[in-house]
Design a protein around this motif. Sequence first.
Motif, PDB file in Angstrom:
ATOM      1  N   ARG A 440       0.793  -1.228   0.000  1.00  0.00           N
ATOM      2  CA  ARG A 440       0.000   0.000   0.000  1.00  0.00           C
ATOM      3  C   ARG A 440       0.826   1.278   0.000  1.00  0.00           C
ATOM      4  O   ARG A 440       0.285   2.348  -0.295  1.00  0.00           O
ATOM      5  CB  ARG A 440      -0.927   0.017   1.225  1.00  0.00           C
ATOM      6  CG  ARG A 440      -2.006  -1.037   1.191  1.00  0.00           C
ATOM      7  CD  ARG A 440      -2.997  -0.819   2.326  1.00  0.00           C
ATOM      8  NE  ARG A 440      -4.121  -1.747   2.255  1.00  0.00           N
ATOM      9  CZ  ARG A 440      -5.177  -1.705   3.046  1.00  0.00           C
ATOM     10  NH1 ARG A 440      -5.238  -0.759   3.993  1.00  0.00           N
ATOM     11  NH2 ARG A 440      -6.158  -2.577   2.915  1.00  0.00           N
ATOM     12  N   ASP A 481      -2.107   3.979   0.026  1.00  0.00           N
ATOM     13  CA  ASP A 481      -3.450   3.567  -0.382  1.00  0.00           C
ATOM     14  C   ASP A 481      -4.208   3.089   0.847  1.00  0.00           C
ATOM     15  O   ASP A 481      -4.042   1.948   1.295  1.00  0.00           O
ATOM     16  CB  ASP A 481      -3.375   2.454  -1.430  1.00  0.00           C
ATOM     17  CG  ASP A 481      -2.708   2.904  -2.710  1.00  0.00           C
ATOM     18  OD1 ASP A 481      -2.883   4.082  -3.068  1.00  0.00           O
ATOM     19  OD2 ASP A 481      -2.021   2.087  -3.345  1.00  0.00           O
ATOM     20  N   LEU A 482      -5.035   3.984   1.387  1.00  0.00           N
ATOM     21  CA  LEU A 482      -5.804   3.636   2.577  1.00  0.00           C
ATOM     22  C   LEU A 482      -6.782   2.513   2.264  1.00  0.00           C
ATOM     23  O   LEU A 482      -6.962   1.571   3.037  1.00  0.00           O
ATOM     24  CB  LEU A 482      -6.534   4.872   3.088  1.00  0.00           C
ATOM     25  CG  LEU A 482      -7.173   4.789   4.470  1.00  0.00           C
ATOM     26  CD1 LEU A 482      -6.119   4.557   5.543  1.00  0.00           C
ATOM     27  CD2 LEU A 482      -7.955   6.069   4.760  1.00  0.00           C
ATOM     28  N   THR A 483      -7.450   2.628   1.104  1.00  0.00           N
ATOM     29  CA  THR A 483      -8.289   1.570   0.552  1.00  0.00           C
ATOM     30  C   THR A 483      -8.064   1.574  -0.953  1.00  0.00           C
ATOM     31  O   THR A 483      -7.271   2.354  -1.474  1.00  0.00           O
ATOM     32  CB  THR A 483      -9.786   1.805   0.859  1.00  0.00           C
ATOM     33  OG1 THR A 483     -10.236   2.938   0.097  1.00  0.00           O
ATOM     34  CG2 THR A 483     -10.012   2.070   2.343  1.00  0.00           C
ATOM     35  N   SER A 484      -8.800   0.740  -1.671  1.00  0.00           N
ATOM     36  CA  SER A 484      -8.666   0.727  -3.131  1.00  0.00           C
ATOM     37  C   SER A 484      -9.180   2.012  -3.755  1.00  0.00           C
ATOM     38  O   SER A 484      -8.856   2.336  -4.898  1.00  0.00           O
ATOM     39  CB  SER A 484      -9.408  -0.471  -3.719  1.00  0.00           C
ATOM     40  OG  SER A 484     -10.795  -0.403  -3.381  1.00  0.00           O
ATOM     41  N   ASN A 485     -10.003   2.794  -3.016  1.00  0.00           N
ATOM     42  CA  ASN A 485     -10.590   4.023  -3.549  1.00  0.00           C
ATOM     43  C   ASN A 485     -10.064   5.294  -2.899  1.00  0.00           C
ATOM     44  O   ASN A 485     -10.430   6.389  -3.325  1.00  0.00           O
ATOM     45  CB  ASN A 485     -12.117   3.990  -3.374  1.00  0.00           C
ATOM     46  CG  ASN A 485     -12.778   2.908  -4.200  1.00  0.00           C
ATOM     47  OD1 ASN A 485     -12.382   2.660  -5.326  1.00  0.00           O
ATOM     48  ND2 ASN A 485     -13.771   2.250  -3.619  1.00  0.00           N
ATOM     49  N   SER A 487      -6.573   7.336  -1.425  1.00  0.00           N
ATOM     50  CA  SER A 487      -5.129   7.433  -1.235  1.00  0.00           C
ATOM     51  C   SER A 487      -4.786   8.736  -0.522  1.00  0.00           C
ATOM     52  O   SER A 487      -5.463   9.755  -0.703  1.00  0.00           O
ATOM     53  CB  SER A 487      -4.391   7.369  -2.587  1.00  0.00           C
ATOM     54  OG  SER A 487      -4.674   8.516  -3.366  1.00  0.00           O
ATOM     55  N   PHE A 528      -9.761  10.448  -3.850  1.00  0.00           N
ATOM     56  CA  PHE A 528     -10.645   9.334  -3.522  1.00  0.00           C
ATOM     57  C   PHE A 528     -11.925   9.363  -4.359  1.00  0.00           C
ATOM     58  O   PHE A 528     -12.325  10.387  -4.904  1.00  0.00           O
ATOM     59  CB  PHE A 528     -11.007   9.363  -2.037  1.00  0.00           C
ATOM     60  CG  PHE A 528     -11.577  10.666  -1.550  1.00  0.00           C
ATOM     61  CD1 PHE A 528     -12.947  10.878  -1.510  1.00  0.00           C
ATOM     62  CD2 PHE A 528     -10.738  11.686  -1.128  1.00  0.00           C
ATOM     63  CE1 PHE A 528     -13.476  12.065  -1.052  1.00  0.00           C
ATOM     64  CE2 PHE A 528     -11.255  12.880  -0.667  1.00  0.00           C
ATOM     65  CZ  PHE A 528     -12.631  13.083  -0.629  1.00  0.00           C
TER      66      PHE A 528
END
Length: 716
Positions: A440, A481-485, A487, A528
């Motif tokens: 990530r 990348d905190l999640t896939s959507n 950053s 995001f």
Amino acid sequence: MFRLTTLALLAGSTCAWAQDTTLNLPASYINASADQPKPATSLDLDTPIESGSRLNLSARENPASVSVADRKTMERIGARNFQDAANALPGVNASAPPGWGGYVSYRGFNGAQISQLFNGINLQYGGAARPVGAWIYDRVELLGGPSSFLNGSGAVGGSLNVITKLANRDEDTFEGRMSYGRYDTWETAVGFNRALNSGDGPRHYARLDYSRTNSNGYIDRQENGAGNLAFSLLSDINDQLSHTLAIEYLEEEEDSPYWGTPVLQPMTGRLHIDKRNRFNNYNVKDGRYEQRTRWIRSITDYHLDDNTQLRNTFYRYDGQRDYRNLEVYRYNSDNSAIARSGGYRQRHDQEVNGDRIELTHQAQLFGLASDWALGVDYNTNQQTNYPLSKGAFDTIDPDGFEPGHFSDIPGMDAPRTKGRSTWTDTSSAFLENRTRLTERLALITALRYDHIDFEVIDHAAQARLDKRWDAVTGRLGLVYDLTSNVSLYTQYSTSAEPPGGTLTGASISQVGDFDLSTGRQIEVGSKFDFLEGRGSATAAAYRIVRKNISVPSSTVPNTTEQAGQQTSTGIELATSFKITPKLLAAGNFSWVRAEYDEFNETIAGVVYSRKGKNPVNIPDRVANLWLTYDVAPDWQLGADARYVSSVYANTANTTWVPSYTVYGLSMTHDLDKHMQLSARLRNLNDEVYARFIHQSNTQYYLGEPRSLEVAVQWSY
């Protein structure tokens, strides 16, 4: 205040901060899922952006503010030229007063502190960036903050990069546009892309675009016309080797260029003009501006293997610009007459030649995925000017006057002689890397070295100066990348540039014994998507400190003064959100506090401290909003608004130009799948506003009044 608050709330209604984004305004919404592509309503955060890195990074992967106005965006918002496209990007305030070419303010800086690139090439002279027809543009990209690590010296505030259309391997296309608007303004443009052959062996693809624009202008006697031609040939020699030859040619002519509307006396506090005479042109009858430019680029791409690519770009630019005008107008004490002065005849001959070699390589570093870009760049930039200027000319009644002729100005028939010649040779080496520290977390670094050889000859004074500078700049950034959507990113970047604002037009006194001007920036942000892809947003907060800066003189035209330090602190927001399946909202908002930390200005022998004062022509708030509603599958209505806050007209901050908000409406109708009819109403409220204030002349450069444009566009 109400208008600003409304725009700010609308632009940030998703509670998302943003700066880096392509403002695509699509017509429909598709429900997203893990296996479906992202709907076109979202900001395009995943397409690689040339202007942010040489590593082929997307906006989401870049630890910086990067924004794009692509071709669809330019058509959607009705962008007619570079400045229309640039003004759609967060925080940008662009205009084109004569003598300044493409003037841009961004992040508290302006002029040479905002690099304006043509396909990644810097001419190092803002006067060359005139906003002509946008038909040959593919997109306009913006990189926020110091970017010397990417584009060389300069760019403490940011870089704007105009990228033109090139031949491609897609299907054959034929497209065009015709438009007509108020002030007898019209455009005719055509373009095609074709494969020239098929079968085995080398494959060739050609693209040709041409546009012609003409207008009587919204100021009296300001007729102008421009033609743009772009041709490119893409040749795939084999599976590994390809070559692109690109040629662009521009010619522009403008009669009696508008140099601004004089400010009423007394010139204190909020500045005013006589609105009854807002369309008066105080230039002489045969005033003139002309420009002719030629670009040639030879781009060779060689794929050594799946992970390694070598690119060589040779480029050449030839430009000639001619001015012949009476430029300065000032009211007398009771505003009953205007004194005209500043007769000026000028020619610029500029030539730039260069070659850039860059290698990109995907590899492993200590078992971690690591991408590299490295290369060298050499260019030589030569310009000679031929100036002739005179002082006072005459005094006229603004309610009725004969403009006169340029030949009426005493001494203006003298033979053309050289004034100043400059030679700037720059040798550069650069290196970039992205290493994925974890699945990530990515570390992005860049380093660049520039060696600058500069020579200036003052032909009139028979004086000469040689200077050398060495600059090392770079960037250090992290993307998580905190999640896939979602950053998050942070970065530290630096810049360096020679004194004088721009070496291409610098005088001996502007360069002298001055050292490099340096800048540094700390930036944090996020990018995001939200609500299952119905919306996207980005946010940036930054602080830039620039030392040893050049500031335009408050009293002497076309000269600069040295200041100690300036600081800019700000935020930038942008979002695109599909409110309903038929209603799309998109917008951006920026706020910046720019002030001098160290600046002692000398006026008439007296030294004044400007510490804590704001630079001239820098708005602290800029906002854009677009609403698009699909009335039917083939009918669409749009509304837009743009707000720019007040700006100071002098370094003492004792005079200022008021803020403004302009509104617009649009309608588009698809006649069939190939042809579209559109109508656009600009400046719906017929706002009288200044897009720029001439600092030393104290003249408004007025924006366009209310106007209607109709157009038909086709694509086969």
